[in-house]
Design a protein around this motif. Structure first.
Motif, PDB file in Angstrom:
ATOM      1  N   ASP A   1     -13.028 -13.871  -7.048  1.00 38.28           N
ATOM      2  CA  ASP A   1     -12.419 -15.119  -7.527  1.00 38.28           C
ATOM      3  C   ASP A   1     -11.572 -15.773  -6.434  1.00 38.28           C
ATOM      4  N   ALA A   2     -11.016 -14.959  -5.546  1.00 42.82           N
ATOM      5  CA  ALA A   2     -10.217 -15.508  -4.447  1.00 42.82           C
ATOM      6  C   ALA A   2     -11.106 -16.014  -3.309  1.00 42.82           C
ATOM      7  N   GLY A   3     -12.425 -15.830  -3.446  1.00 41.55           N
ATOM      8  CA  GLY A   3     -13.348 -16.329  -2.428  1.00 41.55           C
ATOM      9  C   GLY A   3     -13.748 -15.287  -1.386  1.00 41.55           C
ATOM     10  N   ALA A   4     -13.375 -14.035  -1.636  1.00 42.00           N
ATOM     11  CA  ALA A   4     -13.654 -12.984  -0.649  1.00 42.00           C
ATOM     12  C   ALA A   4     -15.085 -12.474  -0.764  1.00 42.00           C
ATOM     13  N   GLN A   5     -15.568 -11.910   0.342  1.00 39.90           N
ATOM     14  CA  GLN A   5     -16.851 -11.190   0.341  1.00 39.90           C
ATOM     15  C   GLN A   5     -16.736  -9.930  -0.511  1.00 39.90           C
ATOM     16  N   GLY A   6     -15.540  -9.349  -0.510  1.00 44.20           N
ATOM     17  CA  GLY A   6     -15.328  -8.104  -1.238  1.00 44.20           C
ATOM     18  C   GLY A   6     -14.040  -7.460  -0.778  1.00 44.20           C
ATOM     19  N   ILE A   7     -14.002  -6.130  -0.894  1.00 41.62           N
ATOM     20  CA  ILE A   7     -12.780  -5.412  -0.530  1.00 41.62           C
ATOM     21  C   ILE A   7     -13.056  -4.406   0.576  1.00 41.62           C
ATOM     22  N   ALA A   8     -12.028  -4.177   1.384  1.00 40.24           N
ATOM     23  CA  ALA A   8     -12.058  -3.102   2.375  1.00 40.24           C
ATOM     24  C   ALA A   8     -10.960  -2.134   1.979  1.00 40.24           C
ATOM     25  N   GLY A   9     -11.140  -0.875   2.307  1.00 42.77           N
ATOM     26  CA  GLY A   9     -10.108   0.064   1.932  1.00 42.77           C
ATOM     27  C   GLY A   9     -10.237   1.364   2.687  1.00 42.77           C
ATOM     28  N   ILE A  10      -9.118   2.046   2.775  1.00 44.03           N
ATOM     29  CA  ILE A  10      -9.096   3.384   3.370  1.00 44.03           C
ATOM     30  C   ILE A  10      -9.099   4.362   2.203  1.00 44.03           C
ATOM     31  N   ARG A  11      -7.918   4.662   1.674  1.00 40.87           N
ATOM     32  CA  ARG A  11      -7.863   5.610   0.553  1.00 40.87           C
ATOM     33  C   ARG A  11      -8.502   5.047  -0.709  1.00 40.87           C
ATOM     34  N   GLY A  12      -8.426   3.739  -0.897  1.00 39.25           N
ATOM     35  CA  GLY A  12      -8.962   3.131  -2.122  1.00 39.25           C
ATOM     36  C   GLY A  12     -10.471   3.238  -2.251  1.00 39.25           C
ATOM     37  N   LEU A  13     -11.172   3.532  -1.144  1.00 44.21           N
ATOM     38  CA  LEU A  13     -12.637   3.609  -1.203  1.00 44.21           C
ATOM     39  C   LEU A  13     -13.175   4.975  -0.803  1.00 44.21           C
ATOM     40  N   PHE A  14     -12.318   5.871  -0.335  1.00 45.16           N
ATOM     41  CA  PHE A  14     -12.817   7.142   0.205  1.00 45.16           C
ATOM     42  C   PHE A  14     -12.837   8.212  -0.879  1.00 45.16           C
TER      43      PHE A  14
ATOM     44  N   LYS B   1     -16.092 -17.744   7.255  1.00 42.07           N
ATOM     45  CA  LYS B   1     -16.631 -16.410   7.548  1.00 42.07           C
ATOM     46  C   LYS B   1     -16.449 -15.538   6.316  1.00 42.07           C
ATOM     47  N   PRO B   2     -17.323 -14.546   6.147  1.00 42.64           N
ATOM     48  CA  PRO B   2     -17.072 -13.587   5.069  1.00 42.64           C
ATOM     49  C   PRO B   2     -15.761 -12.835   5.337  1.00 42.64           C
ATOM     50  N   VAL B   3     -14.931 -12.705   4.281  1.00 42.98           N
ATOM     51  CA  VAL B   3     -13.623 -12.060   4.400  1.00 42.98           C
ATOM     52  C   VAL B   3     -13.548 -10.867   3.444  1.00 42.98           C
ATOM     53  N   TYR B   4     -13.215  -9.699   3.978  1.00 44.67           N
ATOM     54  CA  TYR B   4     -12.897  -8.547   3.129  1.00 44.67           C
ATOM     55  C   TYR B   4     -11.392  -8.467   2.994  1.00 44.67           C
ATOM     56  N   LEU B   5     -10.915  -8.384   1.747  1.00 45.65           N
ATOM     57  CA  LEU B   5      -9.479  -8.227   1.517  1.00 45.65           C
ATOM     58  C   LEU B   5      -9.121  -6.754   1.638  1.00 45.65           C
ATOM     59  N   LEU B   6      -7.973  -6.506   2.276  1.00 47.04           N
ATOM     60  CA  LEU B   6      -7.559  -5.131   2.585  1.00 47.04           C
ATOM     61  C   LEU B   6      -6.078  -4.977   2.254  1.00 47.04           C
ATOM     62  N   GLY B   7      -5.715  -3.782   1.786  1.00 47.59           N
ATOM     63  CA  GLY B   7      -4.311  -3.511   1.462  1.00 47.59           C
ATOM     64  C   GLY B   7      -4.111  -3.442  -0.030  1.00 47.59           C
ATOM     65  N   GLY B   8      -4.049  -2.228  -0.567  1.00 45.82           N
ATOM     66  CA  GLY B   8      -3.862  -2.050  -2.003  1.00 45.82           C
ATOM     67  C   GLY B   8      -5.122  -2.333  -2.812  1.00 45.82           C
TER      68      GLY B   8
ATOM     69  N   THR C   1       0.844  -1.199   0.000  1.00 46.60           N
ATOM     70  CA  THR C   1       0.000   0.000   0.000  1.00 46.60           C
ATOM     71  C   THR C   1       0.871   1.238   0.000  1.00 46.60           C
ATOM     72  N   PRO C   2       0.296   2.396  -0.396  1.00 46.16           N
ATOM     73  CA  PRO C   2       1.071   3.645  -0.369  1.00 46.16           C
ATOM     74  C   PRO C   2       1.649   3.934   1.017  1.00 46.16           C
ATOM     75  N   SER C   3       0.876   3.554   2.075  1.00 51.48           N
ATOM     76  CA  SER C   3       1.373   3.850   3.420  1.00 51.48           C
ATOM     77  C   SER C   3       2.459   2.861   3.863  1.00 51.48           C
ATOM     78  N   HIS C   4       2.471   1.647   3.297  1.00 50.19           N
ATOM     79  CA  HIS C   4       3.510   0.660   3.624  1.00 50.19           C
ATOM     80  C   HIS C   4       4.094   0.084   2.336  1.00 50.19           C
ATOM     81  N   PRO C   5       4.753   0.911   1.501  1.00 51.60           N
ATOM     82  CA  PRO C   5       5.190   0.422   0.182  1.00 51.60           C
ATOM     83  C   PRO C   5       6.188  -0.724   0.258  1.00 51.60           C
ATOM     84  N   ASP C   6       6.873  -0.863   1.390  1.00 51.83           N
ATOM     85  CA  ASP C   6       7.899  -1.895   1.474  1.00 51.83           C
ATOM     86  C   ASP C   6       7.398  -3.220   2.056  1.00 51.83           C
TER      87      ASP C   6
END
Ligand SMILES: Nc1nc2c([nH]c(=O)n2[C@@H]2O[C@H](COP(=O)(O)OP(=O)(O)OP(=O)(O)O)[C@@H](O)[C@H]2O)c(=O)[nH]1
Ligand SMILES: [Mg+2]
Length: 310
Positions: free
Chosen positions: A297-310, A279-286, A256-261
Protein backbone atom coordinates in the motif's frame (compact mmCIF):
# COMPACT_ATOMS: atom_id res chain seq x y z
CA UNK A 1 2.75 19.41 -19.34
CA UNK A 2 -0.14 17.78 -17.51
CA UNK A 3 0.82 14.33 -16.28
CA UNK A 4 -1.45 11.54 -17.57
CA UNK A 5 -2.36 8.92 -14.96
CA UNK A 6 -2.14 5.50 -16.61
CA UNK A 7 -3.23 2.23 -14.98
CA UNK A 8 -1.21 -0.74 -16.25
CA UNK A 9 -0.92 -4.37 -15.22
CA UNK A 10 1.74 -6.98 -14.79
CA UNK A 11 -0.55 -10.01 -15.15
CA UNK A 12 0.88 -13.27 -13.86
CA UNK A 13 -0.68 -16.66 -14.59
CA UNK A 14 -0.46 -19.86 -12.53
CA UNK A 15 2.67 -20.90 -14.48
CA UNK A 16 4.42 -17.68 -13.43
CA UNK A 17 4.33 -16.20 -16.96
CA UNK A 18 3.57 -12.54 -17.61
CA UNK A 19 1.29 -11.13 -20.30
CA UNK A 20 2.62 -8.48 -22.65
CA UNK A 21 0.86 -6.78 -25.56
CA UNK A 22 2.09 -4.95 -28.64
CA UNK A 23 1.14 -1.31 -29.05
CA UNK A 24 -0.36 -0.38 -32.45
CA UNK A 25 2.22 1.14 -34.83
CA UNK A 26 0.37 4.47 -34.97
CA UNK A 27 -0.03 4.87 -31.16
CA UNK A 28 2.28 6.83 -28.81
CA UNK A 29 5.38 4.60 -28.38
CA UNK A 30 3.87 2.51 -31.20
CA UNK A 31 5.25 -0.90 -32.21
CA UNK A 32 6.77 -1.47 -28.77
CA UNK A 33 5.60 -4.07 -26.24
CA UNK A 34 3.69 -2.87 -23.18
CA UNK A 35 1.94 -3.97 -20.04
CA UNK A 36 -1.78 -3.73 -20.87
CA UNK A 37 -3.68 -0.75 -19.51
CA UNK A 38 -4.66 2.79 -20.29
CA UNK A 39 -5.70 6.19 -19.02
CA UNK A 40 -7.55 6.55 -15.74
CA UNK A 41 -10.79 8.47 -16.22
CA UNK A 42 -11.74 11.55 -14.19
CA UNK A 43 -13.29 10.59 -10.83
CA UNK A 44 -12.49 6.90 -11.37
CA UNK A 45 -10.67 5.06 -8.57
CA UNK A 46 -7.48 3.21 -9.42
CA UNK A 47 -8.73 -0.36 -8.99
CA UNK A 48 -11.84 0.39 -11.06
CA UNK A 49 -9.77 1.97 -13.82
CA UNK A 50 -7.47 -1.03 -13.93
CA UNK A 51 -10.41 -3.47 -14.12
CA UNK A 52 -12.07 -1.43 -16.90
CA UNK A 53 -8.91 -1.25 -19.02
CA UNK A 54 -8.19 -4.99 -18.73
CA UNK A 55 -11.78 -5.87 -19.62
CA UNK A 56 -11.63 -3.55 -22.67
CA UNK A 57 -8.19 -4.59 -23.89
CA UNK A 58 -8.03 -8.28 -22.92
CA UNK A 59 -11.55 -9.40 -22.10
CA UNK A 60 -10.67 -10.51 -18.57
CA UNK A 61 -12.29 -9.70 -15.19
CA UNK A 62 -9.72 -9.05 -12.50
CA UNK A 63 -10.34 -10.81 -9.17
CA UNK A 64 -6.98 -10.28 -7.44
CA UNK A 65 -4.67 -7.26 -7.80
CA UNK A 66 -2.40 -5.03 -5.74
CA UNK A 67 -0.04 -2.11 -6.41
CA UNK A 68 3.39 -3.14 -7.79
CA UNK A 69 5.26 0.03 -8.80
CA UNK A 70 4.27 3.64 -9.47
CA UNK A 71 6.55 5.66 -11.72
CA UNK A 72 6.65 9.07 -13.33
CA UNK A 73 8.29 9.54 -16.72
CA UNK A 74 8.61 12.53 -19.00
CA UNK A 75 8.70 11.77 -22.72
CA UNK A 76 9.54 14.74 -24.97
CA UNK A 77 5.88 14.88 -26.01
CA UNK A 78 4.07 13.47 -22.98
CA UNK A 79 4.35 13.09 -19.19
CA UNK A 80 2.97 9.91 -17.73
CA UNK A 81 2.38 8.39 -14.33
CA UNK A 82 2.46 4.62 -14.80
CA UNK A 83 0.54 3.16 -11.87
CA UNK A 84 1.31 -0.51 -12.28
CA UNK A 85 -0.50 -3.26 -10.40
CA UNK A 86 0.28 -6.96 -10.13
CA UNK A 87 -2.70 -9.04 -11.20
CA UNK A 88 -2.64 -12.63 -9.96
CA UNK A 89 -6.31 -13.57 -10.31
CA UNK A 90 -8.75 -13.05 -13.19
CA UNK A 91 -11.63 -14.74 -14.98
CA UNK A 92 -11.72 -15.28 -18.72
CA UNK A 93 -9.14 -16.07 -21.39
CA UNK A 94 -6.81 -13.11 -22.03
CA UNK A 95 -6.74 -12.18 -25.71
CA UNK A 96 -6.06 -9.08 -27.79
CA UNK A 97 -9.62 -7.71 -27.67
CA UNK A 98 -8.59 -4.69 -29.75
CA UNK A 99 -6.74 -6.82 -32.31
CA UNK A 100 -3.33 -6.32 -30.67
CA UNK A 101 -0.84 -9.22 -30.48
CA UNK A 102 -0.42 -10.53 -26.91
CA UNK A 103 1.86 -13.20 -25.47
CA UNK A 104 2.74 -14.88 -22.18
CA UNK A 105 6.45 -14.83 -21.40
CA UNK A 106 8.65 -16.06 -18.55
CA UNK A 107 9.87 -13.15 -16.36
CA UNK A 108 13.49 -13.93 -17.30
CA UNK A 109 12.58 -13.46 -21.00
CA UNK A 110 11.13 -9.95 -20.63
CA UNK A 111 14.56 -8.54 -21.47
CA UNK A 112 14.22 -9.92 -25.01
CA UNK A 113 11.34 -7.56 -25.83
CA UNK A 114 11.47 -3.83 -26.63
CA UNK A 115 9.41 -1.68 -24.24
CA UNK A 116 8.98 2.11 -24.00
CA UNK A 117 11.80 3.85 -22.09
CA UNK A 118 9.60 4.36 -19.04
CA UNK A 119 9.19 0.61 -18.60
CA UNK A 120 12.67 -0.42 -17.42
CA UNK A 121 11.80 -0.29 -13.69
CA UNK A 122 8.49 -2.06 -14.36
CA UNK A 123 10.34 -4.95 -15.98
CA UNK A 124 12.63 -5.12 -12.94
CA UNK A 125 9.67 -5.01 -10.56
CA UNK A 126 8.03 -7.84 -12.52
CA UNK A 127 11.16 -9.97 -12.11
CA UNK A 128 11.85 -9.23 -8.43
CA UNK A 129 10.17 -11.12 -5.57
CA UNK A 130 8.30 -9.72 -2.54
CA UNK A 131 10.88 -10.64 0.07
CA UNK A 132 14.60 -9.90 0.25
CA UNK A 133 16.54 -11.69 2.98
CA UNK A 134 19.67 -10.13 4.46
CA UNK A 135 21.55 -12.80 6.38
CA UNK A 136 22.08 -12.18 10.11
CA UNK A 137 25.69 -12.26 11.33
CA UNK A 138 26.39 -15.83 12.39
CA UNK A 139 29.68 -17.20 13.66
CA UNK A 140 28.32 -20.75 13.35
CA UNK A 141 28.46 -21.66 9.66
CA UNK A 142 26.40 -24.81 10.17
CA UNK A 143 23.59 -22.72 11.64
CA UNK A 144 23.83 -20.22 8.77
CA UNK A 145 23.54 -23.03 6.21
CA UNK A 146 20.64 -24.63 8.08
CA UNK A 147 18.92 -21.25 8.14
CA UNK A 148 19.43 -20.88 4.39
CA UNK A 149 17.89 -24.32 3.77
CA UNK A 150 14.89 -23.19 5.81
CA UNK A 151 14.80 -19.93 3.82
CA UNK A 152 14.49 -21.96 0.61
CA UNK A 153 11.63 -23.92 2.11
CA UNK A 154 9.94 -20.65 3.04
CA UNK A 155 10.02 -19.68 -0.63
CA UNK A 156 12.53 -16.82 -0.37
CA UNK A 157 14.78 -16.56 -3.43
CA UNK A 158 16.58 -13.19 -3.16
CA UNK A 159 19.35 -13.11 -0.56
CA UNK A 160 22.13 -10.75 0.43
CA UNK A 161 25.10 -12.48 2.07
CA UNK A 162 25.89 -10.03 4.86
CA UNK A 163 28.31 -11.18 7.53
CA UNK A 164 29.73 -8.03 9.06
CA UNK A 165 31.77 -10.00 11.62
CA UNK A 166 34.05 -11.31 8.84
CA UNK A 167 37.13 -9.64 7.39
CA UNK A 168 37.25 -9.38 3.59
CA UNK A 169 39.29 -12.56 3.05
CA UNK A 170 37.07 -14.65 5.29
CA UNK A 171 33.99 -13.23 3.61
CA UNK A 172 35.37 -14.25 0.21
CA UNK A 173 36.11 -17.76 1.44
CA UNK A 174 32.62 -18.08 2.91
CA UNK A 175 31.13 -16.80 -0.36
CA UNK A 176 32.84 -19.65 -2.24
CA UNK A 177 31.37 -22.23 0.12
CA UNK A 178 27.91 -20.67 0.07
CA UNK A 179 27.84 -20.52 -3.73
CA UNK A 180 29.15 -24.09 -4.02
CA UNK A 181 26.34 -25.33 -1.80
CA UNK A 182 23.41 -23.10 -2.76
CA UNK A 183 24.56 -21.74 -6.12
CA UNK A 184 21.63 -21.04 -8.35
CA UNK A 185 18.94 -21.95 -5.86
CA UNK A 186 19.07 -18.29 -4.74
CA UNK A 187 19.60 -14.96 -6.50
CA UNK A 188 22.60 -13.71 -4.53
CA UNK A 189 23.83 -10.23 -3.74
CA UNK A 190 27.25 -9.73 -2.20
CA UNK A 191 28.79 -6.87 -0.26
CA UNK A 192 32.26 -5.49 -0.91
CA UNK A 193 34.31 -2.82 -2.58
CA UNK A 194 34.42 -4.52 -5.97
CA UNK A 195 31.56 -5.87 -8.08
CA UNK A 196 31.36 -9.67 -7.67
CA UNK A 197 32.79 -11.68 -10.57
CA UNK A 198 30.56 -14.71 -10.28
CA UNK A 199 28.08 -14.93 -13.15
CA UNK A 200 24.56 -13.96 -12.11
CA UNK A 201 25.66 -12.78 -8.66
CA UNK A 202 24.67 -9.23 -7.75
CA UNK A 203 26.22 -6.41 -5.75
CA UNK A 204 24.61 -4.51 -2.88
CA UNK A 205 26.14 -1.08 -2.26
CA UNK A 206 26.19 0.57 1.15
CA UNK A 207 24.99 4.17 1.46
CA UNK A 208 28.62 5.18 1.96
CA UNK A 209 29.60 3.50 -1.32
CA UNK A 210 26.71 5.28 -3.03
CA UNK A 211 28.12 8.63 -1.94
CA UNK A 212 31.65 7.67 -3.05
CA UNK A 213 30.54 6.26 -6.40
CA UNK A 214 28.22 9.21 -6.92
CA UNK A 215 31.23 11.33 -7.72
CA UNK A 216 33.30 8.67 -9.57
CA UNK A 217 30.70 6.58 -11.36
CA UNK A 218 30.30 2.83 -11.18
CA UNK A 219 33.26 0.50 -11.72
CA UNK A 220 32.80 -1.82 -14.72
CA UNK A 221 30.82 -4.92 -13.86
CA UNK A 222 31.51 -8.35 -15.26
CA UNK A 223 28.65 -9.85 -13.31
CA UNK A 224 25.11 -10.09 -14.65
CA UNK A 225 23.38 -10.08 -11.26
CA UNK A 226 21.28 -7.41 -9.58
CA UNK A 227 22.74 -4.06 -8.54
CA UNK A 228 21.18 -2.72 -5.35
CA UNK A 229 21.85 0.01 -2.79
CA UNK A 230 20.97 0.84 0.82
CA UNK A 231 19.18 4.19 1.17
CA UNK A 232 17.93 6.15 4.17
CA UNK A 233 16.73 9.47 2.76
CA UNK A 234 15.76 11.39 -0.36
CA UNK A 235 19.33 12.29 -1.26
CA UNK A 236 20.50 8.66 -1.24
CA UNK A 237 17.47 7.52 -3.26
CA UNK A 238 18.25 10.15 -5.85
CA UNK A 239 21.92 9.09 -5.98
CA UNK A 240 20.88 5.46 -6.41
CA UNK A 241 18.60 6.42 -9.28
CA UNK A 242 21.35 8.48 -10.96
CA UNK A 243 23.80 5.57 -10.69
CA UNK A 244 21.24 3.30 -12.34
CA UNK A 245 20.86 0.67 -9.64
CA UNK A 246 18.15 -1.95 -10.21
CA UNK A 247 16.50 -1.65 -6.78
CA UNK A 248 17.03 -0.18 -3.32
CA UNK A 249 16.31 -0.85 0.32
CA UNK A 250 14.89 2.02 2.37
CA UNK A 251 15.43 1.96 6.13
CA UNK A 252 14.67 2.13 8.98
CA UNK A 253 10.90 2.16 8.58
CA UNK A 254 10.08 1.04 12.13
CA UNK A 255 12.22 0.70 15.26
CA UNK A 256 14.08 -2.65 15.30
CA UNK A 257 15.23 -4.93 18.14
CA UNK A 258 18.83 -4.02 17.30
CA UNK A 259 18.09 -0.25 17.31
CA UNK A 260 15.04 0.11 19.61
CA UNK A 261 15.70 3.80 20.19
CA UNK A 262 16.02 4.83 16.56
CA UNK A 263 12.65 6.34 15.68
CA UNK A 264 12.32 5.05 12.14
CA UNK A 265 10.85 6.92 9.16
CA UNK A 266 7.31 5.71 9.77
CA UNK A 267 4.94 4.58 7.03
CA UNK A 268 3.92 8.02 5.81
CA UNK A 269 7.46 9.30 5.23
CA UNK A 270 8.43 5.96 3.69
CA UNK A 271 5.54 6.21 1.24
CA UNK A 272 6.50 9.77 0.26
CA UNK A 273 10.13 8.71 -0.28
CA UNK A 274 9.09 5.71 -2.41
CA UNK A 275 7.04 8.11 -4.53
CA UNK A 276 10.15 10.17 -5.23
CA UNK A 277 12.05 7.42 -7.07
CA UNK A 278 11.36 5.27 -10.17
CA UNK A 279 12.87 2.08 -8.76
CA UNK A 280 11.59 -0.95 -6.89
CA UNK A 281 11.96 -0.27 -3.14
CA UNK A 282 12.19 -2.86 -0.37
CA UNK A 283 11.25 -1.48 3.04
CA UNK A 284 13.62 -2.50 5.82
CA UNK A 285 13.59 -2.12 9.60
CA UNK A 286 11.00 -3.80 11.79
CA UNK A 287 9.54 -5.66 8.78
CA UNK A 288 8.06 -9.16 8.89
CA UNK A 289 5.78 -11.02 6.45
CA UNK A 290 2.65 -9.69 8.25
CA UNK A 291 3.70 -6.19 7.10
CA UNK A 292 3.71 -7.07 3.39
CA UNK A 293 0.29 -5.64 2.54
CA UNK A 294 1.11 -2.36 4.32
CA UNK A 295 4.35 -2.24 2.32
CA UNK A 296 2.46 -2.74 -0.96
CA UNK A 297 0.00 0.00 0.00
CA UNK A 298 2.96 2.32 0.60
CA UNK A 299 4.13 1.59 -2.96
CA UNK A 300 6.97 -0.76 -2.06
CA UNK A 301 8.16 -3.79 -4.01
CA UNK A 302 8.04 -5.66 -0.72
CA UNK A 303 10.01 -6.08 2.48
CA UNK A 304 13.63 -6.77 3.32
CA UNK A 305 14.64 -8.18 6.64
CA UNK A 306 17.32 -9.82 8.70
CA UNK A 307 15.71 -11.48 11.70
CA UNK A 308 12.19 -10.83 10.40
CA UNK A 309 12.77 -13.15 7.41
CA UNK A 310 15.36 -15.66 8.63
N1 LIG B 1 -0.63 0.81 -21.22
C1 LIG B 1 0.65 1.15 -21.17
N2 LIG B 1 1.02 2.42 -21.47
C2 LIG B 1 2.32 2.71 -21.41
C3 LIG B 1 3.30 1.75 -21.03
N3 LIG B 1 4.54 2.35 -21.04
C4 LIG B 1 4.34 3.63 -21.43
O1 LIG B 1 5.21 4.47 -21.56
N4 LIG B 1 2.99 3.87 -21.66
C5 LIG B 1 2.45 5.15 -22.11
O2 LIG B 1 1.32 5.49 -21.31
C6 LIG B 1 0.25 5.98 -22.13
C7 LIG B 1 -0.84 4.92 -21.99
O3 LIG B 1 -1.89 5.18 -22.73
P1 LIG B 1 -2.66 4.13 -23.64
O4 LIG B 1 -2.30 4.44 -25.03
O5 LIG B 1 -2.51 2.71 -23.18
O6 LIG B 1 -4.09 4.64 -23.24
P2 LIG B 1 -5.49 4.01 -23.51
O7 LIG B 1 -5.40 2.53 -23.47
O8 LIG B 1 -6.43 4.74 -22.59
O9 LIG B 1 -5.68 4.36 -25.05
P3 LIG B 1 -6.43 5.48 -25.87
O10 LIG B 1 -5.62 6.74 -25.65
O11 LIG B 1 -6.29 4.95 -27.26
O12 LIG B 1 -7.81 5.54 -25.36
C8 LIG B 1 0.80 6.07 -23.53
O13 LIG B 1 1.32 7.35 -23.74
C9 LIG B 1 1.95 5.08 -23.53
O14 LIG B 1 2.95 5.42 -24.44
C10 LIG B 1 2.89 0.43 -20.71
O15 LIG B 1 3.67 -0.47 -20.38
N5 LIG B 1 1.55 0.17 -20.80
MG1 LIG C 1 -3.98 1.06 -23.63
Amino acid sequence: MKRIHVMAAVIRNAAGQILIAKRPDDAHQGGLWEFPGGKLETDEDRATGLRRELLEELGISVTQARPLIDIRHDYPDKSVRLDVWLVTGFNGEAHGAEGQPVCWVAPSELGNYSFPAANAPIVQAAQLPERYLITPDMADEGALFAGLEQTLENGIRLVQLRQTQLAEREYRALTERVLARFGERFDWLLKGNEPPEYPGVGWHLTARQLHELGSHGLPPRSSTGWLAASCHNAEELSLAQQLGVDFVTLSPVLPTPSHPDAAGLGWEAAQALIGSINKPVYLLGGMSPERLSEAFDAGAQGIAGIRGLF
